[in-house]
Design an enzyme around this catalytic site. Sequence first.
Site, PDB file in Angstrom:
ATOM      1  N   HIS A 140      17.932  64.126  22.905  1.00 20.41           N
ATOM      2  CA  HIS A 140      19.338  63.983  22.512  1.00 20.41           C
ATOM      3  C   HIS A 140      19.576  64.061  20.796  1.00 20.41           C
ATOM      4  O   HIS A 140      20.493  64.650  20.504  1.00 20.41           O
ATOM      5  CB  HIS A 140      19.873  62.661  23.020  1.00 20.41           C
ATOM      6  CG  HIS A 140      21.340  62.172  22.685  1.00 20.41           C
ATOM      7  ND1 HIS A 140      22.538  62.590  23.326  1.00 20.41           N
ATOM      8  CD2 HIS A 140      21.763  61.732  21.257  1.00 20.41           C
ATOM      9  CE1 HIS A 140      23.381  61.766  22.557  1.00 20.41           C
ATOM     10  NE2 HIS A 140      23.017  61.406  21.433  1.00 20.41           N
ATOM     11  N   GLU A 141      18.735  63.572  20.278  1.00 19.54           N
ATOM     12  CA  GLU A 141      18.605  63.264  18.966  1.00 19.54           C
ATOM     13  C   GLU A 141      18.382  64.525  18.370  1.00 19.54           C
ATOM     14  O   GLU A 141      18.989  64.997  17.319  1.00 19.54           O
ATOM     15  CB  GLU A 141      17.486  62.275  18.248  1.00 19.54           C
ATOM     16  CG  GLU A 141      18.038  60.761  18.752  1.00 19.54           C
ATOM     17  CD  GLU A 141      19.161  60.202  18.486  1.00 19.54           C
ATOM     18  OE1 GLU A 141      20.066  60.888  17.375  1.00 19.54           O
ATOM     19  OE2 GLU A 141      19.870  59.477  19.313  1.00 19.54           O
ATOM     20  N   HIS A 144      21.451  66.624  18.183  1.00 17.62           N
ATOM     21  CA  HIS A 144      22.262  66.429  16.970  1.00 17.62           C
ATOM     22  C   HIS A 144      21.819  67.357  15.862  1.00 17.62           C
ATOM     23  O   HIS A 144      22.761  67.775  14.910  1.00 17.62           O
ATOM     24  CB  HIS A 144      22.139  64.862  16.755  1.00 17.62           C
ATOM     25  CG  HIS A 144      23.195  64.054  17.656  1.00 17.62           C
ATOM     26  ND1 HIS A 144      24.529  64.307  17.888  1.00 17.62           N
ATOM     27  CD2 HIS A 144      23.137  63.042  18.343  1.00 17.62           C
ATOM     28  CE1 HIS A 144      24.981  63.211  18.371  1.00 17.62           C
ATOM     29  NE2 HIS A 144      24.268  62.326  18.760  1.00 17.62           N
ATOM     30  N   GLU A 215      28.785  62.848  21.218  1.00 16.00           N
ATOM     31  CA  GLU A 215      27.794  62.256  21.925  1.00 16.00           C
ATOM     32  C   GLU A 215      27.748  62.955  23.285  1.00 16.00           C
ATOM     33  O   GLU A 215      26.441  63.301  23.755  1.00 16.00           O
ATOM     34  CB  GLU A 215      28.061  60.999  22.181  1.00 16.00           C
ATOM     35  CG  GLU A 215      27.974  59.884  20.952  1.00 16.00           C
ATOM     36  CD  GLU A 215      26.480  59.885  20.340  1.00 16.00           C
ATOM     37  OE1 GLU A 215      25.492  59.876  20.962  1.00 16.00           O
ATOM     38  OE2 GLU A 215      26.560  60.016  19.243  1.00 16.00           O
TER      39      GLU A 215
END
Length: 316
Positions: A140-141, A144, A215
Amino acid sequence: MYKQIASNKRNSILLLIGFVVLYTALGWLFSLWLGEAALFLAIGIAIFMVIINLFAGDDLVALVSGARRVERKEEAPELWRRVENLAITAGIPMPRIYIANDDAPNAFAAGRNPKQAIVCVTTGLLARLDEEELEGVLAHELSHIRNYDVRLMTWAAVLAGSIALLASILLRSLWFGGDRDRGGNPLLLIVIVIGAILAPVAAVVIQLAISRRREYVADASGAELTRYPAGLASALRTISANQKPSARLSDPSIAHLMIAPQLGATGKMSKLFSTHPPTEERIAQLEQIAGGDVHRHEQLTEGAALPSAEPVQIQP
């Protein structure tokens, strides 16, 4: 994905312009009471903060969170290996790794571009997530980072914090002279005070606008990287069930960078200015992507956490 990246690059420039305008407007408002010096102060701070954002925004975020950099693979081998593998899969340079010595389970990424990015996890996260869940969080990070969300969100973090600082400085300066010494208009003073209060609120609203939608995108991109959306869904559920208060991670300037909403030092969370979409909705979307597949969280006994969680006492 490429449209999202292009959009984020455009929005990053617009964000910088917007904050400079906000700085200037705040300085002009105070100059009506304090003189031209206030306007030049605001413009000077605006230019300084833009330069800081361009070259040191990620380091400032790490400083606010109290995180320490993992300098060598031997310090956190499993964490290092997972970040390295996911970076290769995502097609981006390996980001610098940080660990925050905080019992609150959370994680974030920051930086102006993939070459200058950082990814940070807390000791609380490492102690509570199993392997698949941790991989989902890291994916997920890194999403980003790949999507250039980090630049937009890091710049917003530093600029919003400095807006609040500038407003505080100028508000305090009202007590030390200005137009009131010459019998100035009390109505003007009221307008200035209201403007100083609303400016930080406007900065927070900008943070909310740029973080919530991203998100969902990072969740989907992270699931694509791991090909196991159930892992990230379970991680979000585990994080939500093990929330811990943290003064550092709930700092308004960086709270929107976290993978999940963070409790403040008092154990409370602002619902009015939530920087994240509802965790339940994110979990539901991930489970829908997973086609009903549900990850069974591995209960970690004390001392049996991932090897990467052990060497967390990184010395300054």
